[in-house]
Design an enzyme around this catalytic site. Structure first.
Site, short mmCIF file in Angstrom:
data_model
loop_
_atom_site.label_atom_id
_atom_site.label_comp_id
_atom_site.label_asym_id
_atom_site.label_seq_id
_atom_site.Cartn_x
_atom_site.Cartn_y
_atom_site.Cartn_z
N ASP A 1 -11.91 6.89 4.63
CA ASP A 1 -10.65 6.73 5.35
C ASP A 1 -10.27 5.26 5.48
O ASP A 1 -9.21 4.95 6.01
CB ASP A 1 -10.75 7.38 6.74
CG ASP A 1 -9.40 7.52 7.42
OD1 ASP A 1 -8.39 7.58 6.69
OD2 ASP A 1 -9.35 7.57 8.66
N ASP B 1 1.82 6.75 5.47
CA ASP B 1 0.83 5.72 5.15
C ASP B 1 1.22 4.92 3.90
O ASP B 1 0.44 4.12 3.41
CB ASP B 1 -0.54 6.37 4.93
CG ASP B 1 -1.69 5.43 5.26
OD1 ASP B 1 -1.46 4.42 5.94
OD2 ASP B 1 -2.82 5.70 4.81
N ASP C 1 -2.55 10.49 3.55
CA ASP C 1 -3.93 10.07 3.79
C ASP C 1 -4.62 11.07 4.70
O ASP C 1 -4.47 11.03 5.93
CB ASP C 1 -3.95 8.67 4.43
CG ASP C 1 -5.38 8.21 4.71
OD1 ASP C 1 -6.30 8.75 4.07
OD2 ASP C 1 -5.55 7.33 5.56
N GLU D 1 -9.27 3.36 3.08
CA GLU D 1 -8.88 3.38 1.66
C GLU D 1 -7.82 2.36 1.31
O GLU D 1 -7.72 1.94 0.16
CB GLU D 1 -8.41 4.79 1.28
CG GLU D 1 -6.96 5.12 1.56
CD GLU D 1 -6.57 5.07 3.03
OE1 GLU D 1 -5.40 4.79 3.33
OE2 GLU D 1 -7.45 5.31 3.90
N ARG E 1 -7.44 -0.75 1.96
CA ARG E 1 -7.96 -2.05 1.49
C ARG E 1 -8.45 -1.96 0.05
O ARG E 1 -8.45 -2.95 -0.67
CB ARG E 1 -9.05 -2.53 2.44
CG ARG E 1 -10.25 -1.64 2.57
CD ARG E 1 -11.01 -1.83 3.88
NE ARG E 1 -10.25 -1.28 5.00
CZ ARG E 1 -10.66 -1.35 6.27
NH1 ARG E 1 -11.80 -1.94 6.57
NH2 ARG E 1 -9.94 -0.82 7.22
N LYS F 1 0.86 -1.19 0.00
CA LYS F 1 0.00 0.00 0.00
C LYS F 1 0.89 1.23 0.00
O LYS F 1 1.73 1.40 0.87
CB LYS F 1 -0.90 -0.01 1.24
CG LYS F 1 -1.64 1.30 1.50
CD LYS F 1 -2.31 1.29 2.86
CE LYS F 1 -2.87 2.64 3.23
NZ LYS F 1 -3.46 2.68 4.60
N LYS G 1 -9.77 12.93 8.65
CA LYS G 1 -9.23 12.57 9.95
C LYS G 1 -9.22 13.78 10.88
O LYS G 1 -9.21 14.94 10.41
CB LYS G 1 -7.79 12.06 9.80
CG LYS G 1 -7.64 10.75 9.04
CD LYS G 1 -6.17 10.39 8.89
CE LYS G 1 -6.00 9.09 8.13
NZ LYS G 1 -6.42 7.93 8.95
#
Length: 515
Positions: A357, A298, A280, A359, A361, A275, A287
């Site tokens: 959020d 991230d 993010d 995201e 996956r 990933k 967030k």
């Protein structure tokens, strides 16, 4: 990138010549012969220093003796190692880090003497050198030369200063030099991963990350970049949905290393999937502000994949491996994905996005489809800073491990233990599936509050074909905002590089056959 320490191996000699000399002392035993000789040469100054300081040779206890009379070394460092029989490779790495951390910044050379210690394995000097190198990493490229220290004086900068030259003396002499290449390759891979995670998001955008991966072609990797038009043509809409609110374009980068000579057709590749969310914000499901700056990290999964692939190439590993990373930025805007939107993934499964959020996956879902369709995987390992819930479960000591294959899971746990990058297996079960079954689509991207890490992994598993060995490492607690340790002074730890390298070397590599 931080320069690697220069390391050399040599046979034992009467007395080191560098300004700094390091010796080891075992708990419960008298001083080893080399230190007794130093004590005699110094007219008892060494033994007096030990007595005055009350030095006990427990593991990681250090005694520094400055300018001892009659000894060439201006600094003598005695290192307690406790019971030598119990020391693991990771323990020797920690000792290397402890010694490196003790040295003054201006140290240019250090001699380390492995003598007078019983039960000393051949791997001990190599472990020490690895820990010394890991502790030598710095990231101060954005510190100006005019920076002031807390007391108002000029702050001394490490960046640009070469790390100390490390000379290791042991009964094996220079025979260890042949094994040093592997250690140095792994260090280079970790340094690369740490650099990537530490970079700010305004510098390491998806295009910049892509450019840095293209540069790995110089190591012998084959690099392929899938741009947004290509991703759209492949139907990778889950991945694209993550980045559609950003001004930065999304891309997928495929890194290939074909090191196994004479591979039979159908053997397949070990495939690492990372990933790479370069920042993010949470998207529309934004967030909270406190701590959001950490979301530059991230992309720790992609960094680990990049570092691992660089390591395999640098040491010319006899394995066929592929790394694939999805590079994207998750931002809120008028074009961003909305909660409640439904997208069709590359696999054909539809996804109801209830929280933008969640995201990572979505990124992994399309990467897994591509890997299975195009990369001939014999096994898949996904790495992602996926859930905050894994920190609640495991803190920052272990990554969460999920797998559909017991053999693969046990190999990863073992490789993690030996490399010092620990993984703890977590459960998967069909009973969790109902928590992510969609109301309006096949699957929704979040479950309830409970079992957040498990349902995230359960979501990812939905995109793994039956019969394909797969493991997922949730590294949200281990890849970034890392606690300082003996071998890691960095905010970005580079977690995963050494684990994947050890996993490959121990379980999936065979010596190349001569033609």
């Amino acid at each position: 990138m931080t320069e690697l320490p220069a390391v050399s191996f040599a046979s034992l000699q009467p007395e080191p010549k560098s300004p700094t000399a390091v010796y080891f002392v075992t708990e419960g035993e008298e001083l080893p012969p080399p230190i007794k000789r130093l004590d005699k040469a110094s007219a008892g100054a060494v033994s007096r220093a030990i007595e005055v300081a009350g030095f006990k040779p427990k593991r990681k206890n250090l005694l520094e003796i400055l300018a001892p009379h009659g000894i060439k070394a201006a600094r003598l460092l005695l290192v307690g190692i406790g019971d030598a029989k119990t020391l693991t490779h990771r323990d020797w790495m920690d000792l290397g880090g402890v010694v490196r951390g003790k040295l003054p910044k201006k140290t240019t050379e250090v001699d380390v003497v492995f003598a007078g210690v019983d039960h000393l394995p051949e791997e001990a000097p190599l472990g020490f050198a690895a820990g010394f190198g890991l502790r030598s990493y710095t990231f101060k490229k954005y510190k100006s030369k005019a920076a002031k220290s807390a007391d108002g004086g000029e702050e001394e900068q490490d960046e640009g200063r070469a790390p100390p030259k490390l000379s290791i003396f042991s009964c094996w002499g220079d025979k260890l030099a042949a094994k040093l290449q592997h250690t140095e390759a792994a260090l280079s891979g970790v340094y690369l991963a740490r650099d990537l995670v530490n970079e700010p998001a305004n510098i390491l955008t998806p295009p910049e990350f892509t450019a840095r991966l293209r540069a790995l072609e110089a190591l012998g990797l084959t690099v392929e970049v899938l741009d947004e038009p290509k991703l759209k043509s492949l139907g990778m809409n889950a991945l694209l949905a993550v980045g559609q609110g950003s001004a930065q374009p999304t891309s997928v980068v495929v890194l290939r290393w074909n090191g196994a000579v004479g591979r039979s057709a159908g053997d397949g590749n070990i495939v690492f999937v990372g990933k790479g969310v370069c920042f993010d914000s949470g998207g529309i499901s934004i967030k909270p502000s406190p701590g959001m700056e950490d979301m530059k990290g991230d992309m720790g999964g992609a960094a680990a994949v990049a570092g691992a692939m660089a390591t395999l190439a640098l040491r010319k590993a006899p394995v066929n491996a592929v790394g694939i990373v999805g590079l994207v930025e998750n931002m809120p805007s008028g074009t961003a994905t909305r909660p409640g939107d439904i997208v069709t993934s590359a696999s054909g499964q539809t996804i109801e996005i209830l929280n933008t959020d969640a995201e990572g996956r979505l990124v992994l879902a399309d990467l897994l489809w591509y890997a299975q369709e195009h990369l001939e995987p014999k096994l898949l390992i996904t790495l992602a800073t996926l859930t905050g819930a894994i920190l609640v479960a495991l803190g920052k000591e272990y990554a969460g491990l999920f797998s559909n294959d017991d053999k693969l899971a046990s190999e990863i746990v073992e490789a993690g233990a030996e490399s010092g990058e620990l993984a703890w297996r977590m459960p998967l079960s069909k009973k969790y599936n109902k928590m992510i079954d969609g109301k309006f689509a096949d699957i929704k991207n979040i479950g309830a509050r409970d079992a957040g890490s498990i349902t995230a992994a359960q979501f990812v598993q939905r995109f793994v074909k039956n019969g394909t060995p797969w493991a997922h490492l949730d590294i949200a607690g281990t890849a970034m905002a890392s606690p300082s340790t003996d071998i890691n002074p960095s905010w970005g730890s580079g977690y995963g590089v050494r684990l994947l390298d050890r996993f490959s070397a121990k379980f999936h590599e065979t010596p190349a056959t001569e033609s």
